[in-house]
Enzyme design. Structure first.
Site, PDB file in Angstrom:
ATOM      1  N   LYS A   8       0.673  -0.850   0.188  1.00 52.42           N
ATOM      2  CA  LYS A   8      -0.105   0.335  -0.129  1.00 52.42           C
ATOM      3  C   LYS A   8       0.923   1.422  -0.103  1.00 52.42           C
ATOM      4  O   LYS A   8       0.469   2.771  -0.992  1.00 52.42           O
ATOM      5  CB  LYS A   8      -0.833  -0.274   1.458  1.00 52.42           C
TER       6      LYS A   8
ATOM      7  N   GLU B 235      -9.568   7.535   3.705  1.00 56.00           N
ATOM      8  CA  GLU B 235     -10.488   6.347   4.074  1.00 56.00           C
ATOM      9  C   GLU B 235      -9.531   4.667   4.655  1.00 56.00           C
ATOM     10  O   GLU B 235      -8.787   5.227   4.071  1.00 56.00           O
ATOM     11  CB  GLU B 235     -12.143   5.918   3.604  1.00 56.00           C
TER      12      GLU B 235
ATOM     13  N   SER C  99       2.081  -9.759  -0.780  1.00 55.03           N
ATOM     14  CA  SER C  99       1.529  -8.533  -1.041  1.00 55.03           C
ATOM     15  C   SER C  99       1.802  -8.041   0.632  1.00 55.03           C
ATOM     16  O   SER C  99       1.587  -6.381   0.733  1.00 55.03           O
ATOM     17  CB  SER C  99      -0.396  -8.276  -1.018  1.00 55.03           C
TER      18      SER C  99
HETATM   19  C1  LIG Z   1      -5.074  -4.010   1.703  1.00 51.53           C
HETATM   20  C2  LIG Z   1      -4.258  -5.299   1.336  1.00 51.53           C
HETATM   21  C3  LIG Z   1      -4.829  -6.483   0.665  1.00 51.53           C
HETATM   22  C4  LIG Z   1      -6.680  -6.301  -0.351  1.00 51.53           C
HETATM   23  O1  LIG Z   1      -5.964  -4.522  -1.359  1.00 51.53           O
HETATM   24  P1  LIG Z   1      -5.374  -4.318  -2.810  1.00 51.53           P
HETATM   25  O2  LIG Z   1      -6.084  -2.999  -3.654  1.00 51.53           O
HETATM   26  O3  LIG Z   1      -6.512  -5.253  -3.420  1.00 51.53           O
HETATM   27  O4  LIG Z   1      -4.514  -5.183  -3.417  1.00 51.53           O
HETATM   28  C5  LIG Z   1      -3.997  -7.669  -0.304  1.00 51.53           C
HETATM   29  N1  LIG Z   1      -3.144  -7.888   0.736  1.00 51.53           N
HETATM   30  C6  LIG Z   1      -2.360  -6.948   1.714  1.00 51.53           C
HETATM   31  C7  LIG Z   1      -1.595  -7.213   2.700  1.00 51.53           C
HETATM   32  C8  LIG Z   1      -3.353  -5.482   2.354  1.00 51.53           C
HETATM   33  O5  LIG Z   1      -2.229  -4.817   3.380  1.00 51.53           O
END
Ligand SMILES: *Cc1c(COP(=O)(O)O)cnc(C)c1O
Length: 393
Positions: free
Chosen positions: A89, A111, A377
């Protein structure tokens, strides 16, 4: 077929900007300027410098040897979990805070649901010395105390959304209301590849650093910049959009998008939008959306707070509709087990969102020579309590 946004702000039939008239000046200013600003050499220089020195990029592309042995294929993990603040993010919030500065804004609103985007936004506001207000549902504030504390330590003001179900969608409504009331000095940092045009495209372009790196890292390690598969979990779709971006028009590379099935796609407790969603408008764009027959938004459910969203970004709605990406749905149980498996096999504790992407290897068989890149992610520190309760550790 074009998988990028067109001049009108659409991905196929999805996207657009469905906003109250009062918001039009803000969104229009952004639409007119975002590409020009992003193309400026000074902007590029500052963005890349911060990604390198502050976020810690490039994130490694790691060949997961033991995981690959177990599933008899070649699995590479793109380590977004190693970024500052623990997930992808931050790539987007760094980009947007620089955009806000270029547009002369001094005040930032956001948000947040689980608090991850709120923390990433509060972080870059501290970095740039900007005022930061984060809207968060009252219920989420209670559920996500550590992230609320982080935001406060970083100097942000956390404002509870007290209406409706007091979760993410209500926080989004409050943020939009704030923006309408403060059109001149305020920029709204949206946290995923969602919202009115140009947000989905802007967020995707900031996250595209991920696929840009995968290309040269994979070339360096295998001699070929093209994997056979790219895999990412999807909440709103920003880590997936960034992972796919430079490969969208390369038919040799197959895309797999992993949604949260919650307790099961047909259980009534799910967030598998590509299966359960119908066309509708949410947060300013036309996309696939979980809704009742009368068009009321259905409360989504997933054990992972980051995938617990009733829609998907318009790019992903288009990828689903055209068949460019294969969508898979993973239950809470399968995700949790895949998360624990990564701990044991590779010494990496993933975020529960990410664990959904890892769970596909139990469901789909790949060839021994397939190169499969998974977007890791985020890291699992924020989810420890969940893991502890689930596995009774
Ligand atoms: C917020 C988040 C997501 C989901 O958000 P996307 O916008 O779909 O990428 C996925 N993995 C992690 C670790 C997150 O913090």
């Amino acid at each position: 077929m074009n998988y990028n946004v067109n001049e009108k702000g659409y991905y196929g039939e999805f996207g657009g900007a469905f906003i109250p008239e009062m918001l039009y000046p803000n969104v229009e200013e952004l639409r007119q300027k975002y590409l020009k600003v992003m193309a400026e050499p000074e902007f590029q220089k500052e963005f890349n410098q911060l990604l390198k020195d502050y976020v810690g990029r490039p994130s490694p592309l790691y060949f997961a040897k033991r995981l690959s042995e177990k599933y008899n294929t070649k699995i590479y993990l793109k380590r977004e979990d190693l970024n500052h603040t623990g997930a992808h993010k931050i790539n987007n919030t760094i980009g947007q805070i620089l955009m806000a500065k270029r547009l002369g804004k001094t005040r930032i609103i956001a948000e947040t649901g689980a608090g991850q985007h709120g923390v990433a936004t509060a972080t870059v506001c501290a970095l740039m010395g900007m005022e930061c207000i984060v809207y968060m549902g009252e219920i989420d504030i209670a559920r996500q105390a550590p992230n609320v504390a982080r935001m406060k330590m970083l100097g942000a003001k956390v404002v509870p959304a007290l209406s409706g179900s007091r979760t993410l969608k209500d926080a989004t409504n409050e943020a939009i209301r704030d923006w309408i009331n403060n059109p001149v000095n305020t920029h709204y940092i949206i946290g995923s590849a969602i919202g009115p045009h140009p947000y989905p495209d802007m967020v995707t372009r900031f996250q595209a650093v991920v696929s840009d790196e995968i290309k040269w890292q994979l070339k360096e390690q295998t001699g070929n910049e093209n994997p056979d598969y790219l895999v990412a979990c999807i909440g709103g779709g920003s880590n997936a959009a960034g992972t796919y971006y430079h490969y969208l028009h390369n038919p040799d590379v197959k895309l797999i998008a992993v949604e949260a099935a919650g307790l099961g796609v047909d259980s009534g407790e799910s967030a598998a939008t590509s299966v359960l969603g119908k066309e509708g408008i949410i947060h300013g764009c036309k996309t696939l959306l979980m809704q009742t027959k009368d068009g009321q938004i259905t409360e989504p459910y997933s054990i992972s707070a980051g995938l617990d969203y009733p829609g998907v970004g318009p790019m992903h709605a288009h990828l689903a509709k055209t068949g460019r990406a294969e969508f898979m749905a993973i239950t809470d149980d399968d995700a949790m087990n895949a998360g624990l498996e990564l701990c044991k096999l590779e010494g990496i504790i993933p975020a529960i969102e990410t664990s959904h992407a890892l769970a596909i290897f139990e469901q789909k068989t790949f060839k021994p020579d397939d190169v499969v890149v998974v977007s890791l992610s985020g890291r699992g520190d924020k989810d420890l309590q969940n893991y502890i309760e689930y596995f009774k550790i």
